[in-house]
Design a protein around this motif. Structure first.
Motif, mmCIF file in Angstrom:
data_model
loop_
_atom_site.group_PDB
_atom_site.id
_atom_site.type_symbol
_atom_site.label_atom_id
_atom_site.label_comp_id
_atom_site.label_asym_id
_atom_site.label_seq_id
_atom_site.Cartn_x
_atom_site.Cartn_y
_atom_site.Cartn_z
ATOM 1 N N ASN A 19 0.861 -1.178 0.000
ATOM 2 C CA ASN A 19 0.000 0.000 0.000
ATOM 3 C C ASN A 19 0.900 1.232 0.000
ATOM 4 O O ASN A 19 1.892 1.280 0.726
ATOM 5 C CB ASN A 19 -0.867 -0.064 1.262
ATOM 6 C CG ASN A 19 -1.705 1.151 1.480
ATOM 7 O OD1 ASN A 19 -1.191 2.257 1.603
ATOM 8 N ND2 ASN A 19 -3.003 0.943 1.548
ATOM 9 N N GLY A 20 0.550 2.237 -0.793
ATOM 10 C CA GLY A 20 1.383 3.432 -0.911
ATOM 11 C C GLY A 20 1.630 4.141 0.400
ATOM 12 O O GLY A 20 2.754 4.512 0.721
ATOM 13 N N LYS A 21 0.586 4.320 1.196
ATOM 14 C CA LYS A 21 0.736 5.017 2.475
ATOM 15 C C LYS A 21 1.583 4.198 3.448
ATOM 16 O O LYS A 21 2.400 4.756 4.184
ATOM 17 C CB LYS A 21 -0.629 5.319 3.074
ATOM 18 C CG LYS A 21 -1.375 6.377 2.302
ATOM 19 C CD LYS A 21 -2.672 6.747 2.965
ATOM 20 C CE LYS A 21 -3.363 7.816 2.119
ATOM 21 N NZ LYS A 21 -4.467 8.444 2.779
ATOM 22 N N GLU A 22 1.377 2.897 3.451
ATOM 23 C CA GLU A 22 2.179 2.032 4.332
ATOM 24 C C GLU A 22 3.645 2.026 3.897
ATOM 25 O O GLU A 22 4.539 2.005 4.741
ATOM 26 C CB GLU A 22 1.618 0.617 4.334
ATOM 27 C CG GLU A 22 0.265 0.503 5.015
ATOM 28 C CD GLU A 22 -0.354 -0.874 4.869
ATOM 29 O OE1 GLU A 22 0.186 -1.726 4.129
ATOM 30 O OE2 GLU A 22 -1.398 -1.099 5.505
ATOM 31 N N LEU A 23 3.884 2.039 2.593
ATOM 32 C CA LEU A 23 5.251 2.085 2.081
ATOM 33 C C LEU A 23 5.936 3.381 2.513
ATOM 34 O O LEU A 23 7.061 3.359 3.006
ATOM 35 C CB LEU A 23 5.254 1.952 0.559
ATOM 36 C CG LEU A 23 6.613 2.042 -0.137
ATOM 37 C CD1 LEU A 23 7.556 0.953 0.362
ATOM 38 C CD2 LEU A 23 6.434 1.948 -1.645
ATOM 39 N N GLU A 24 5.249 4.502 2.345
ATOM 40 C CA GLU A 24 5.813 5.785 2.758
ATOM 41 C C GLU A 24 6.071 5.822 4.263
ATOM 42 O O GLU A 24 7.097 6.343 4.706
ATOM 43 C CB GLU A 24 4.888 6.920 2.346
ATOM 44 C CG GLU A 24 4.858 7.146 0.844
ATOM 45 C CD GLU A 24 3.850 8.190 0.414
ATOM 46 O OE1 GLU A 24 3.174 8.798 1.286
ATOM 47 O OE2 GLU A 24 3.734 8.416 -0.797
ATOM 48 N N ALA A 25 5.163 5.262 5.046
ATOM 49 C CA ALA A 25 5.340 5.229 6.507
ATOM 50 C C ALA A 25 6.539 4.368 6.888
ATOM 51 O O ALA A 25 7.318 4.740 7.777
ATOM 52 C CB ALA A 25 4.072 4.707 7.175
ATOM 53 N N ALA A 26 6.688 3.235 6.221
ATOM 54 C CA ALA A 26 7.824 2.350 6.519
ATOM 55 C C ALA A 26 9.145 3.025 6.173
ATOM 56 O O ALA A 26 10.120 2.922 6.923
ATOM 57 C CB ALA A 26 7.678 1.035 5.752
ATOM 58 N N ILE A 27 9.175 3.747 5.066
ATOM 59 C CA ILE A 27 10.393 4.457 4.677
ATOM 60 C C ILE A 27 10.696 5.580 5.650
ATOM 61 O O ILE A 27 11.845 5.775 6.060
ATOM 62 C CB ILE A 27 10.265 4.980 3.227
ATOM 63 C CG1 ILE A 27 10.313 3.795 2.250
ATOM 64 C CG2 ILE A 27 11.371 5.985 2.897
ATOM 65 C CD1 ILE A 27 9.996 4.132 0.811
#
Length: 73
Positions: free
Chosen positions: A57-65
């Protein structure tokens, strides 16, 4: 095959251009792997389809980064 000029596919070029944009937006001096992963996810391609089909998920990816970088450049 010899001679000729190497070239990127349109999709590969789009990913690299998007990576540059993301890196600049994040204040990075260089294109990071994180920027490339985000760009790969955002550009419509077979690779982005695979990532999305795997549940990314885009938001989850950004949060993980963001968690990984902890505000560092």
């Amino acid at each position: 095959m010899s001679g000729g000029e190497p070239y990127l596919s349109r999709t590969s070029n789009d990913v690299l251009q998007k990576s540059l944009d993301i890196a600049k937006k994040q204040g990075d001096e260089y294109v990071t792997l994180e920027a490339m992963l985000l760009a790969l996810f955002e550009i419509n391609s077979p690779a982005s389809t695979i990532l999305k089909d795997a549940g990314l998920n885009g938001k989850e990816l950004e949060a993980a980064i963001a968690e990984l970088r902890k505000g560092k450049k």
